[in-house]
Design a protein around this motif. Sequence first.
Motif, PDB file in Angstrom:
ATOM      1  N   THR A  58       0.814  -1.228   0.000  1.00 12.51           N
ATOM      2  CA  THR A  58       0.000   0.000   0.000  1.00 12.51           C
ATOM      3  C   THR A  58       0.846   1.275   0.000  1.00 12.51           C
ATOM      4  OG1 THR A  58      -1.732  -1.278   1.080  1.00 12.51           O
ATOM      5  CG2 THR A  58      -2.006   1.116   1.073  1.00 12.51           C
ATOM      6  N   ARG A  91      -5.646   8.831   5.442  1.00  6.16           N
ATOM      7  CA  ARG A  91      -5.421   7.424   5.827  1.00  6.16           C
ATOM      8  C   ARG A  91      -3.982   6.956   5.601  1.00  6.16           C
ATOM      9  NH1 ARG A  91     -10.291   8.606   4.317  1.00  6.16           N
ATOM     10  NH2 ARG A  91     -12.096   7.711   5.386  1.00  6.16           N
ATOM     11  N   PHE A 136      -9.441  -5.384   9.371  1.00  5.53           N
ATOM     12  CA  PHE A 136      -8.626  -4.244   8.917  1.00  5.53           C
ATOM     13  C   PHE A 136      -8.177  -4.446   7.464  1.00  5.53           C
ATOM     14  CE2 PHE A 136      -4.277  -2.704   8.162  1.00  5.53           C
ATOM     15  CZ  PHE A 136      -4.527  -1.340   8.165  1.00  5.53           C
ATOM     16  N   TYR A 195      -4.108  -9.793   2.669  1.00  6.26           N
ATOM     17  CA  TYR A 195      -4.564  -9.098   1.468  1.00  6.26           C
ATOM     18  C   TYR A 195      -5.539  -9.984   0.690  1.00  6.26           C
ATOM     19  CZ  TYR A 195      -1.582  -4.904   1.758  1.00  6.26           C
ATOM     20  OH  TYR A 195      -1.021  -3.696   2.119  1.00  6.26           O
ATOM     21  N   ARG A 218     -10.524  -3.228   4.788  1.00  9.14           N
ATOM     22  CA  ARG A 218     -10.485  -1.770   4.564  1.00  9.14           C
ATOM     23  C   ARG A 218      -9.239  -1.381   3.788  1.00  9.14           C
ATOM     24  NH1 ARG A 218     -11.643  -2.077  10.208  1.00  9.14           N
ATOM     25  NH2 ARG A 218      -9.780  -1.011  10.958  1.00  9.14           N
ATOM     26  N   LEU A 219      -8.103  -1.988   4.171  1.00  6.16           N
ATOM     27  CA  LEU A 219      -6.835  -1.562   3.573  1.00  6.16           C
ATOM     28  C   LEU A 219      -6.742  -1.917   2.084  1.00  6.16           C
ATOM     29  CD1 LEU A 219      -4.158  -0.148   4.227  1.00  6.16           C
ATOM     30  CD2 LEU A 219      -3.136  -2.415   4.445  1.00  6.16           C
ATOM     31  N   THR A 245      -6.537   0.403  -1.175  1.00  4.52           N
ATOM     32  CA  THR A 245      -5.398   0.221  -2.089  1.00  4.52           C
ATOM     33  C   THR A 245      -5.862   0.076  -3.539  1.00  4.52           C
ATOM     34  OG1 THR A 245      -4.319  -0.964  -0.282  1.00  4.52           O
ATOM     35  CG2 THR A 245      -3.287  -1.125  -2.445  1.00  4.52           C
ATOM     36  N   GLU A 263      -2.068   4.579   8.332  1.00  2.00           N
ATOM     37  CA  GLU A 263      -2.312   3.145   8.539  1.00  2.00           C
ATOM     38  C   GLU A 263      -1.903   2.296   7.326  1.00  2.00           C
ATOM     39  OE1 GLU A 263      -6.467   3.527   9.392  1.00  2.00           O
ATOM     40  OE2 GLU A 263      -7.052   3.263   7.300  1.00  2.00           O
ATOM     41  N   ALA A 264      -1.423   2.955   6.275  1.00  3.06           N
ATOM     42  CA  ALA A 264      -1.192   2.253   5.011  1.00  3.06           C
ATOM     43  C   ALA A 264      -0.130   1.169   5.089  1.00  3.06           C
ATOM     44  CB  ALA A 264      -0.814   3.266   3.921  1.00  3.06           C
ATOM     45  N   ASN A 274      -6.227  -9.191  12.254  1.00  4.25           N
ATOM     46  CA  ASN A 274      -6.211  -8.111  11.254  1.00  4.25           C
ATOM     47  C   ASN A 274      -7.094  -8.367  10.033  1.00  4.25           C
ATOM     48  OD1 ASN A 274      -4.289  -5.843  12.045  1.00  4.25           O
ATOM     49  ND2 ASN A 274      -3.144  -7.690  12.610  1.00  4.25           N
ATOM     50  N   LYS A 330       0.674  -0.798   7.579  1.00  5.89           N
ATOM     51  CA  LYS A 330       0.539  -1.786   8.662  1.00  5.89           C
ATOM     52  C   LYS A 330       0.876  -3.228   8.227  1.00  5.89           C
ATOM     53  CE  LYS A 330      -2.423  -3.148  12.462  1.00  5.89           C
ATOM     54  NZ  LYS A 330      -3.771  -3.157  13.004  1.00  5.89           N
TER      55      LYS A 330
END
Length: 345
Positions: free
Chosen positions: A144, A176, A283, A229, A286-287, A291, A179-180, A280, A182
């Motif tokens: 990300t 944001r 999370f 991912y 969202r990530l 992306t 947090e990219a 995670n 993480k």
Amino acid sequence: MSNRQYSQEELAAALASMGVTDQTDVSRYGSGHINDTFKVETKRGVRFILQRVNTDIFDPVLLKNNIMRVTSFLKGKGVKSLEVVGYENPWRLYAFLEGYSSSDIVTEPAQARLVAAAFAKFQNDLADIPPPRLEDIIPKFHNTPDRIRQLDEAAERDVKGRKALVAKELEFVERRRAEAAKIVDMMAKGEIPERVTHNDTKINNVMLAPDGTNVVIDLDTTMPGSALYDFGDMVRTSSAAAAEDEKDLSKVYSKKEYFEALVAGYLPNAKFLTEAETENLAFAGRLITMTIGIRFLTDYLAGDTYFRTAYDDHNLVRCRTQFKMVESMEAQAEEFEAIVRSCKR
Ligand code: ADP
Ligand code: GN1
Ligand code: MG
């Protein structure tokens, strides 16, 4: 990517190079954004999928190597996978998966559950593929911070003069940034493991049959990566109430019951997950959604050279849909975390 046109002669020559000369019809197929895909009908009644690999994106030699290794390993294990009938770069021919279909959107929770179970099994099936390590076919594919760097660059260059039109979207990313990193940071520190992952777990990359069996397809990005991912991209596409390019943002949100079905399909079949990975999962949804939105926005700013588009602002529409999905997931973050915790027990 522009919609490249192919003459019947060019398609016939590609087919002939892989031993097929009795085709009766060759026509565009599917809704993938990357490769050029065709359905081939033949006089014998056997059907094939013909693909021209996008060589602007992939190194075709490395890609063929990965695909042959992955498909033959799965075949050796008795796992139903893509069957390579011919591979003459940049063309390849797969057996048509008769009786299976793919969709671009989930319409019932049971479907989300099947998709998540399919990708968990896929990760499990490939966990013991013998060395050497698979090629990083697209380096930093799900990184990300690097995707944000590419966005910054595209915004800086602004080759199409579109930057002023996307101020809100750039601001969305700005808020944001923190947090990219993480997931990549956790990987770099060894807090979560590298695994063989699919890296493109969108809903239309798994084909389902009415009896519930499935085949994971689009193996081009199968390479070392993070299970997070992979799970996240399932949330992006299989919890979505609307299509990836829905223009009416009031229809775009992440459905809690689909998220629940994804977790219920994934966790029991992904017993290999570590505590840090499980924690995670929500999370990650969202990530990766942010992306992918960033990648659509970058391509919009760069002049639509990567993803296939059907109209002028297509990448911008897709970006906005992704960012709306992120907001919806953020609003439900606590509920999603609670679903993961209760399903784990
Ligand atoms: P892209 O990389 O462009 O997404 P895919 O490999 O995912 O290309 O193929 C595009 C679409 O073609 C898939 O979503 C699926 O609907 C269809 N497809 C691909 N392979 C097969 C196959 N072996 N049998 C039937 N349909 C297929
Ligand atoms: C592309 O190939 P396809 O359409 O299944 C892209 C994915 C994106 C997706 C967004 C190699 O997937 O990374 O998540 O579009 N594939 C590649 O829909 O870049
Ligand atoms: Mg695909």
